[in-house]
Design an enzyme around this catalytic site. Structure first.
Site, PDB file in Angstrom:
ATOM      1  N   ASP A 174       1.753   2.650  -2.514  1.00  0.00           N
ATOM      2  CA  ASP A 174       1.094   1.505  -3.137  1.00  0.00           C
ATOM      3  C   ASP A 174      -0.403   1.795  -3.203  1.00  0.00           C
ATOM      4  O   ASP A 174      -1.081   1.847  -2.172  1.00  0.00           O
ATOM      5  CB  ASP A 174       1.361   0.228  -2.342  1.00  0.00           C
ATOM      6  CG  ASP A 174       0.541  -0.943  -2.856  1.00  0.00           C
ATOM      7  OD1 ASP A 174       0.485  -1.118  -4.089  1.00  0.00           O
ATOM      8  OD2 ASP A 174      -0.063  -1.669  -2.036  1.00  0.00           O
ATOM      9  N   VAL A 175      -0.922   1.988  -4.414  1.00  0.00           N
ATOM     10  CA  VAL A 175      -2.319   2.374  -4.606  1.00  0.00           C
ATOM     11  C   VAL A 175      -3.150   1.132  -4.905  1.00  0.00           C
ATOM     12  O   VAL A 175      -3.010   0.513  -5.973  1.00  0.00           O
ATOM     13  CB  VAL A 175      -2.467   3.389  -5.751  1.00  0.00           C
ATOM     14  CG1 VAL A 175      -3.918   3.850  -5.866  1.00  0.00           C
ATOM     15  CG2 VAL A 175      -1.537   4.574  -5.540  1.00  0.00           C
ATOM     16  N   GLY A 176      -4.016   0.759  -3.953  1.00  0.00           N
ATOM     17  CA  GLY A 176      -4.924  -0.358  -4.144  1.00  0.00           C
ATOM     18  C   GLY A 176      -6.336   0.140  -4.389  1.00  0.00           C
ATOM     19  O   GLY A 176      -6.621   1.335  -4.330  1.00  0.00           O
ATOM     20  N   ASN A 177      -7.250  -0.787  -4.631  1.00  0.00           N
ATOM     21  CA  ASN A 177      -8.629  -0.408  -4.917  1.00  0.00           C
ATOM     22  C   ASN A 177      -9.353   0.137  -3.699  1.00  0.00           C
ATOM     23  O   ASN A 177     -10.283   0.937  -3.831  1.00  0.00           O
ATOM     24  CB  ASN A 177      -9.393  -1.615  -5.465  1.00  0.00           C
ATOM     25  CG  ASN A 177      -8.964  -1.979  -6.871  1.00  0.00           C
ATOM     26  OD1 ASN A 177      -9.183  -1.225  -7.802  1.00  0.00           O
ATOM     27  ND2 ASN A 177      -8.318  -3.123  -7.011  1.00  0.00           N
ATOM     28  N   THR A 178      -8.930  -0.268  -2.502  1.00  0.00           N
ATOM     29  CA  THR A 178      -9.587   0.172  -1.273  1.00  0.00           C
ATOM     30  C   THR A 178      -8.745   1.170  -0.504  1.00  0.00           C
ATOM     31  O   THR A 178      -9.261   2.162   0.028  1.00  0.00           O
ATOM     32  CB  THR A 178      -9.898  -1.036  -0.369  1.00  0.00           C
ATOM     33  OG1 THR A 178     -10.722  -1.967  -1.095  1.00  0.00           O
ATOM     34  CG2 THR A 178     -10.649  -0.604   0.881  1.00  0.00           C
ATOM     35  N   VAL A 237      -1.467   2.782   0.505  1.00  0.00           N
ATOM     36  CA  VAL A 237      -0.510   2.568   1.583  1.00  0.00           C
ATOM     37  C   VAL A 237       0.719   3.426   1.332  1.00  0.00           C
ATOM     38  O   VAL A 237       1.329   3.368   0.262  1.00  0.00           O
ATOM     39  CB  VAL A 237      -0.110   1.084   1.700  1.00  0.00           C
ATOM     40  CG1 VAL A 237       0.826   0.879   2.888  1.00  0.00           C
ATOM     41  CG2 VAL A 237      -1.343   0.201   1.846  1.00  0.00           C
ATOM     42  N   ALA A 261       1.268  -3.734 -11.317  1.00  0.00           N
ATOM     43  CA  ALA A 261       2.420  -3.148 -10.619  1.00  0.00           C
ATOM     44  C   ALA A 261       2.521  -3.654  -9.195  1.00  0.00           C
ATOM     45  O   ALA A 261       3.619  -3.791  -8.647  1.00  0.00           O
ATOM     46  CB  ALA A 261       2.322  -1.630 -10.637  1.00  0.00           C
ATOM     47  N   ASP A 262       1.378  -3.958  -8.565  1.00  0.00           N
ATOM     48  CA  ASP A 262       1.405  -4.486  -7.198  1.00  0.00           C
ATOM     49  C   ASP A 262       2.031  -5.863  -7.153  1.00  0.00           C
ATOM     50  O   ASP A 262       2.815  -6.173  -6.241  1.00  0.00           O
ATOM     51  CB  ASP A 262      -0.005  -4.503  -6.595  1.00  0.00           C
ATOM     52  CG  ASP A 262      -1.000  -5.288  -7.447  1.00  0.00           C
ATOM     53  OD1 ASP A 262      -0.784  -5.448  -8.667  1.00  0.00           O
ATOM     54  OD2 ASP A 262      -2.021  -5.743  -6.884  1.00  0.00           O
ATOM     55  N   THR A 272      -8.917  -6.326  -1.753  1.00  0.00           N
ATOM     56  CA  THR A 272     -10.193  -6.224  -2.468  1.00  0.00           C
ATOM     57  C   THR A 272     -10.384  -7.438  -3.363  1.00  0.00           C
ATOM     58  O   THR A 272     -11.481  -7.995  -3.461  1.00  0.00           O
ATOM     59  CB  THR A 272     -10.223  -4.934  -3.311  1.00  0.00           C
ATOM     60  OG1 THR A 272      -9.928  -3.822  -2.463  1.00  0.00           O
ATOM     61  CG2 THR A 272     -11.581  -4.737  -3.943  1.00  0.00           C
TER      62      THR A 272
END
Length: 257
Positions: free
Chosen positions: A6-10, A13, A106-107, A130
Site C-alpha cells: 500500500d503506497v501512501g504519500n508518507t 506499507v 486505490a487506497d 497525510t
C-alpha cells in the site's frame, strides 16, 4: 505467500499475506526519487528479516503514480512475480456510485473492500494519514462518496512552518482539553480538534444515510484520534492490507501487465 503493498504519500506499507491472513507487516518511507535497485534492496531486507523465502503473488495499491512502475520492477526482481495493480479492469466487487468512478483512489477501494467483508453495514471509514479521508458505504455495500480533509500532521506542520513562535511537535493527545501551555494547546487543537471534527462528520453522514453506521478508523495516526473520539469506533490498522488480500483472491492472481 502474497505480498501486499500500500503506497501512501508518507509511507509504503508492506504486508505478507497467507491467504486472507496478514502474517507480517512493515513500513518504508515514500520517496519518489529512489530507484528500482534501492527499493529492491529494501524489499529484500524486509523479506529476509521476516524470514520469508518465497512470494507467489503480489498486489499494489498506490496514491503515488510515480512509484508504481518502480515497485512493480522491484517486486519482479526480488520475488519473480508480476504484481497486480489496483485500478481500472481489476475485479473488486465494489459498487462505486461516484459521478466518475475512475476518480476513486486505490487506497479507498482497498479499505472499502475490507470493511464490506469484515464489518456490519452501513459503514463510515476514516483513513487518517497525510490526508484524512472519509468513505461512506451504504447497507448494500455501495460506495456513496465521502470527504477529504487536511491530515493532522500536514496541518500541524503547516502551522509550525507558517508561524514564528509555534514549534514542531509530536502528535499525541494532551491530558486536558484546555491546553495550559503552547505544546498542549497545539496538541489539543490538532488531535482533539480532529476527533471533534470526525464526530461531527459522523453525525452528518448518518443523517444523510438515515441510520447509524459502523465507524472504522485506520491510518498511521488513527489510533491517536480514536483514543479521544466520543463515539464507538473500531480501529483497524491493517485494513488496507486486508482489502488488498481480498482483491488479490478475487482476481485469482492474474497479474496486471
Amino acid at each position: 505467500m502474497i505480498l501486499a503493498v500500500d503506497v501512501g504519500n508518507t509511507n509504503i506499507v508492506l504486508g505478507v499475506m497467507d491467504g486472507k491472513n496478514l502474517v507480517h507487516s512493515g513500513r518504508l518511507s515514500t520517496n519518489t526519487s529512489e530507484t528500482e535497485i534501492e527499493y529492491s534492496m529494501k524489499l529484500k531486507t524486509f523479506l529476509d528479516i521476516k524470514n520469508i523465502k518465497e512470494i507467489s503473488g503480489a498486489i499494489i495499491s498506490s496514491v503515488v503514480p510515480a512509484l508504481v512502475r518502480t515497485l512493480k520492477k522491484s517486486i519482479k526482481t526480488i520475488c519473480g512475480v508480476e504484481a497486480i495493480v489496483v485500478g481500472p479492469g481489476i475485479k473488486t466487487g465494489l459498487n462505486i456510485k461516484l459521478d466518475n468512478p475512475a476518480e476513486m483512489g486505490a487506497d479507498l477501494v482497498a479499505g472499502d473492500v475490507a470493511v464490506i467483508n469484515k464489518y456490519p453495514l452501513p459503514a463510515i471509514v476514516f483513513d487518517i494519514g497525510t490526508a484524512t479521508t472519509a468513505s461512506v458505504i451504504d447497507k448494500t455495500g455501495a460506495h456513496l462518496g465521502g470527504a477529504i480533509m487536511c491530515g493532522i500532521k500536514t496541518a500541524i506542520n503547516s502551522l509550525a512552518n507558517g508561524t514564528s513562535l509555534l514549534p514542531h511537535i509530536d502528535i499525541s493527545a494532551p491530558s486536558r482539553i484546555i491546553g495550559a501551555n503552547t505544546i498542549d494547546a497545539m496538541k489539543c487543537g490538532s488531535v482533539i480538534g480532529a476527533a471533534a471534527m470526525l464526530e461531527g462528520m459522523i453525525t452528518r453522514f448518518e443523517e444523510e444515510l438515515g441510520e447509524k453506521a459502523t465507524v472504522v478508523i485506520t491510518g498511521g495516526l488513527g489510533r491517536a484520534v480514536a483514543k479521544v473520539i466520543r463515539r464507538d469506533v473500531v480501529v483497524d490498522e491493517n485494513l488496507l492490507l486486508d482489502g488488498l488480500g481480498i482483491i488479490y483472491e478475487k482476481n485469482n492472481g492474474k497479474a496486471d501487465k
